[in-house]
Design a protein around this motif. Structure first.
Motif, PDB file in Angstrom:
ATOM      1  N   SER A 269       0.829  -1.200   0.000  1.00 40.36           N
ATOM      2  CA  SER A 269       0.000   0.000   0.000  1.00 40.36           C
ATOM      3  C   SER A 269       0.867   1.255   0.000  1.00 40.36           C
ATOM      4  O   SER A 269       1.997   1.244   0.506  1.00 40.36           O
ATOM      5  CB  SER A 269      -0.907   0.019   1.233  1.00 40.36           C
ATOM      6  OG  SER A 269      -1.640   1.217   1.324  1.00 40.36           O
ATOM      7  N   ASP A 270       0.313   2.324  -0.547  1.00 37.22           N
ATOM      8  CA  ASP A 270       0.927   3.648  -0.481  1.00 37.22           C
ATOM      9  C   ASP A 270       0.061   4.616   0.316  1.00 37.22           C
ATOM     10  O   ASP A 270       0.321   5.823   0.332  1.00 37.22           O
ATOM     11  CB  ASP A 270       1.144   4.207  -1.893  1.00 37.22           C
ATOM     12  CG  ASP A 270       2.231   3.461  -2.657  1.00 37.22           C
ATOM     13  OD1 ASP A 270       3.270   3.141  -2.049  1.00 37.22           O
ATOM     14  OD2 ASP A 270       2.017   3.180  -3.851  1.00 37.22           O
ATOM     15  N   ALA A 271      -0.994   4.111   0.975  1.00 34.22           N
ATOM     16  CA  ALA A 271      -1.943   4.969   1.685  1.00 34.22           C
ATOM     17  C   ALA A 271      -1.360   5.419   3.023  1.00 34.22           C
ATOM     18  O   ALA A 271      -1.108   4.602   3.907  1.00 34.22           O
ATOM     19  CB  ALA A 271      -3.257   4.227   1.906  1.00 34.22           C
ATOM     20  N   THR A 272      -1.162   6.720   3.176  1.00 40.10           N
ATOM     21  CA  THR A 272      -0.573   7.259   4.399  1.00 40.10           C
ATOM     22  C   THR A 272      -1.523   8.161   5.176  1.00 40.10           C
ATOM     23  O   THR A 272      -1.157   8.689   6.226  1.00 40.10           O
ATOM     24  CB  THR A 272       0.702   8.067   4.067  1.00 40.10           C
ATOM     25  OG1 THR A 272       0.369   9.125   3.161  1.00 40.10           O
ATOM     26  CG2 THR A 272       1.761   7.171   3.441  1.00 40.10           C
ATOM     27  N   THR A 273      -2.746   8.332   4.690  1.00 41.47           N
ATOM     28  CA  THR A 273      -3.748   9.153   5.373  1.00 41.47           C
ATOM     29  C   THR A 273      -5.082   8.422   5.352  1.00 41.47           C
ATOM     30  O   THR A 273      -5.295   7.533   4.516  1.00 41.47           O
ATOM     31  CB  THR A 273      -3.928  10.514   4.673  1.00 41.47           C
ATOM     32  OG1 THR A 273      -4.498  10.296   3.367  1.00 41.47           O
ATOM     33  CG2 THR A 273      -2.599  11.241   4.537  1.00 41.47           C
ATOM     34  N   PRO A 274      -6.010   8.781   6.255  1.00 37.15           N
ATOM     35  CA  PRO A 274      -7.338   8.168   6.204  1.00 37.15           C
ATOM     36  C   PRO A 274      -8.005   8.332   4.840  1.00 37.15           C
ATOM     37  O   PRO A 274      -8.642   7.391   4.350  1.00 37.15           O
ATOM     38  CB  PRO A 274      -8.105   8.907   7.303  1.00 37.15           C
ATOM     39  CG  PRO A 274      -7.062   9.297   8.287  1.00 37.15           C
ATOM     40  CD  PRO A 274      -5.863   9.645   7.452  1.00 37.15           C
ATOM     41  N   ALA A 275      -7.864   9.478   4.220  1.00 37.06           N
ATOM     42  CA  ALA A 275      -8.486   9.699   2.912  1.00 37.06           C
ATOM     43  C   ALA A 275      -7.937   8.724   1.873  1.00 37.06           C
ATOM     44  O   ALA A 275      -8.686   8.193   1.042  1.00 37.06           O
ATOM     45  CB  ALA A 275      -8.274  11.138   2.453  1.00 37.06           C
ATOM     46  N   GLN A 276      -6.642   8.477   1.908  1.00 37.73           N
ATOM     47  CA  GLN A 276      -6.037   7.549   0.959  1.00 37.73           C
ATOM     48  C   GLN A 276      -6.446   6.105   1.259  1.00 37.73           C
ATOM     49  O   GLN A 276      -6.634   5.309   0.339  1.00 37.73           O
ATOM     50  CB  GLN A 276      -4.516   7.707   0.984  1.00 37.73           C
ATOM     51  CG  GLN A 276      -4.042   9.018   0.397  1.00 37.73           C
ATOM     52  CD  GLN A 276      -2.546   9.228   0.570  1.00 37.73           C
ATOM     53  OE1 GLN A 276      -1.887   8.536   1.341  1.00 37.73           O
ATOM     54  NE2 GLN A 276      -1.997  10.206  -0.153  1.00 37.73           N
ATOM     55  N   VAL A 277      -6.590   5.765   2.533  1.00 41.03           N
ATOM     56  CA  VAL A 277      -7.075   4.428   2.895  1.00 41.03           C
ATOM     57  C   VAL A 277      -8.499   4.242   2.382  1.00 41.03           C
ATOM     58  O   VAL A 277      -8.852   3.195   1.831  1.00 41.03           O
ATOM     59  CB  VAL A 277      -7.009   4.215   4.423  1.00 41.03           C
ATOM     60  CG1 VAL A 277      -7.712   2.915   4.803  1.00 41.03           C
ATOM     61  CG2 VAL A 277      -5.563   4.192   4.905  1.00 41.03           C
ATOM     62  N   ILE A 278      -9.342   5.253   2.554  1.00 41.99           N
ATOM     63  CA  ILE A 278     -10.729   5.192   2.081  1.00 41.99           C
ATOM     64  C   ILE A 278     -10.772   4.977   0.577  1.00 41.99           C
ATOM     65  O   ILE A 278     -11.545   4.152   0.067  1.00 41.99           O
ATOM     66  CB  ILE A 278     -11.479   6.477   2.487  1.00 41.99           C
ATOM     67  CG1 ILE A 278     -11.693   6.504   4.006  1.00 41.99           C
ATOM     68  CG2 ILE A 278     -12.817   6.578   1.757  1.00 41.99           C
ATOM     69  CD1 ILE A 278     -12.158   7.848   4.537  1.00 41.99           C
ATOM     70  N   ALA A 279      -9.941   5.698  -0.165  1.00 41.00           N
ATOM     71  CA  ALA A 279      -9.892   5.531  -1.620  1.00 41.00           C
ATOM     72  C   ALA A 279      -9.431   4.128  -1.985  1.00 41.00           C
ATOM     73  O   ALA A 279      -9.943   3.522  -2.942  1.00 41.00           O
ATOM     74  CB  ALA A 279      -8.952   6.574  -2.227  1.00 41.00           C
ATOM     75  N   GLU A 280      -8.504   3.578  -1.224  1.00 44.09           N
ATOM     76  CA  GLU A 280      -8.012   2.222  -1.473  1.00 44.09           C
ATOM     77  C   GLU A 280      -9.107   1.189  -1.217  1.00 44.09           C
ATOM     78  O   GLU A 280      -9.294   0.243  -1.992  1.00 44.09           O
ATOM     79  CB  GLU A 280      -6.805   1.964  -0.575  1.00 44.09           C
ATOM     80  CG  GLU A 280      -6.051   0.686  -0.846  1.00 44.09           C
ATOM     81  CD  GLU A 280      -4.837   0.568   0.053  1.00 44.09           C
ATOM     82  OE1 GLU A 280      -3.744   0.978  -0.363  1.00 44.09           O
ATOM     83  OE2 GLU A 280      -4.995   0.078   1.189  1.00 44.09           O
ATOM     84  N   LEU A 281      -9.856   1.384  -0.117  1.00 41.81           N
ATOM     85  CA  LEU A 281     -10.918   0.443   0.238  1.00 41.81           C
ATOM     86  C   LEU A 281     -12.069   0.466  -0.776  1.00 41.81           C
ATOM     87  O   LEU A 281     -12.753  -0.544  -0.965  1.00 41.81           O
ATOM     88  CB  LEU A 281     -11.468   0.759   1.627  1.00 41.81           C
ATOM     89  CG  LEU A 281     -10.558   0.438   2.815  1.00 41.81           C
ATOM     90  CD1 LEU A 281     -11.193   0.923   4.109  1.00 41.81           C
ATOM     91  CD2 LEU A 281     -10.286  -1.065   2.891  1.00 41.81           C
ATOM     92  N   ALA A 282     -12.275   1.613  -1.407  1.00 39.13           N
ATOM     93  CA  ALA A 282     -13.387   1.749  -2.352  1.00 39.13           C
ATOM     94  C   ALA A 282     -13.251   0.797  -3.530  1.00 39.13           C
ATOM     95  O   ALA A 282     -14.247   0.469  -4.186  1.00 39.13           O
ATOM     96  CB  ALA A 282     -13.490   3.188  -2.840  1.00 39.13           C
TER      97      ALA A 282
END
Length: 312
Positions: A269-282
């Motif tokens: 993963s490259d997600a380092t913020t909640p917003a990026q995690v949310i986009a990844e989960l989508a």
């Protein structure tokens, strides 16, 4: 003034409809208050993970400005991620909370439990958990489990009656019409309470983002030494990995769920913020436990079998 001449905040102003997160929060707060109101010795399971951090945040909201009217309980496997334990202790100290810790290692040392050949201790938590419940006389145990995690959890009610050994019988489920919950227990029984039952992993992360809830850093992308086993990236440790033929490599990963290090896998993963995690989960099509928890792959009914024995 509005276009019709009505003051924007006056009697004629419309009230914005509550959002999905508002409704989930309201229901969870209601469940927490109901559990405390109907029990004598409630406790909240707290590991420092994302779901228990959200649950603690909701519990503090439910009783603010008063202090939390119950303690926290953690079953320490001895193989927990250090980042999660540090986050647990930081929150307890910051908010002046009471924490009971029961150790799987102590149960192994005195012979009440036996180490598994694969080193996994997640499935060994049941005996220490039920022992702590009996020792302290807890009659309502609140936890952050959600129905979307596993089929067995989807079958369980919000207020789940457990027998004297902590076991769960699906045939004894109580009706919960109109959000009316029954916490009545017989001798030796207790209820497990799940305020996040109707939440999804995406709901949890959207709430974390909205409420700015602090989490252990391992939920976000970071560089870590890992090795491949059963299609997952596992963290090396004293529990028994890596074995011969399993090569360590440094990868940029994060964790969707945090359990025993021996059975909890990371994902690239490259997600380092909640917003990026949310986009990844989508764009994700796998459940967090199904994709990253080896203990749930033991059999098709692994979670249900453990719940029948007293697992949370």
């Amino acid at each position: 003034m509005t276009a019709t001449g009505t003051p924007a905040d006056g009697p004629g102003a419309s009230t914005p409809a509550p959002s999905q997160l508002d409704l989930l929060e309201s229901d969870a707060v209601h469940i927490i208050r109901e559990a405390v109101g109907e029990s004598e010795r409630p406790v909240l399971l707290f590991s420092g993970g994302k779901d228990s951090s959200v649950l603690l945040h909701l519990a503090r909201k439910a009783f603010s400005p008063a202090p939390l009217p119950f303690p926290l309980l953690h079953v320490d496997t001895g193989h927990n991620f250090p980042e999660a334990l540090a986050h647990r202790d930081q929150l307890v100290a910051a908010h002046g909370l009471r924490l009971h810790v029961v150790s799987v290692q102590e149960f192994i040392d005195d012979g009440r439990l036996r180490e598994r050949p694969d080193g996994t201790r997640n499935v060994l938590q049941t005996v220490p958990l039920t022992a702590a419940i009996d020792q302290h006389g807890f009659d309502a145990v609140l936890g952050g489990a959600r129905r979307d995690e596993d089929r067995a959890r989807a079958k369980e009610r919000v207020f789940s009656i457990r027998d004297g050994s902590g076991g769960w019988d699906p045939r004894r489920q109580r009706p919960e019409l109109w959000q009316l919950y029954n916490a009545r227990c017989g001798p030796g029984e207790h209820v497990r309470v799940f305020p996040l039952s109707d939440w999804t992993e995406l709901d949890v992360w959207q709430y974390i983002a909205r409420e700015n809830i602090d989490l252990p850093a391992l939920y976000y992308a970071h560089h870590r030494k890992v090795f491949a086993r059963q299609g997952m990236w596992l963290t090396p440790g004293a529990w028994g990995g890596p074995e011969e033929g399993e090569q360590l490599e440094t990868r940029r990963v994060r964790y969707r769920t945090v359990g025993d290090m021996s059975c909890t896998g990371a994902l690239d993963s490259d997600a380092t913020t909640p917003a990026q995690v949310i986009a990844e989960l989508a764009t994700c099509r796998s459940t967090e436990r199904g994709a990253t928890r080896a203990d749930d792959r033991l059999s098709e009914a692994a979670m249900e079998d453990r719940k029948r024995e007293g697992y949370f």
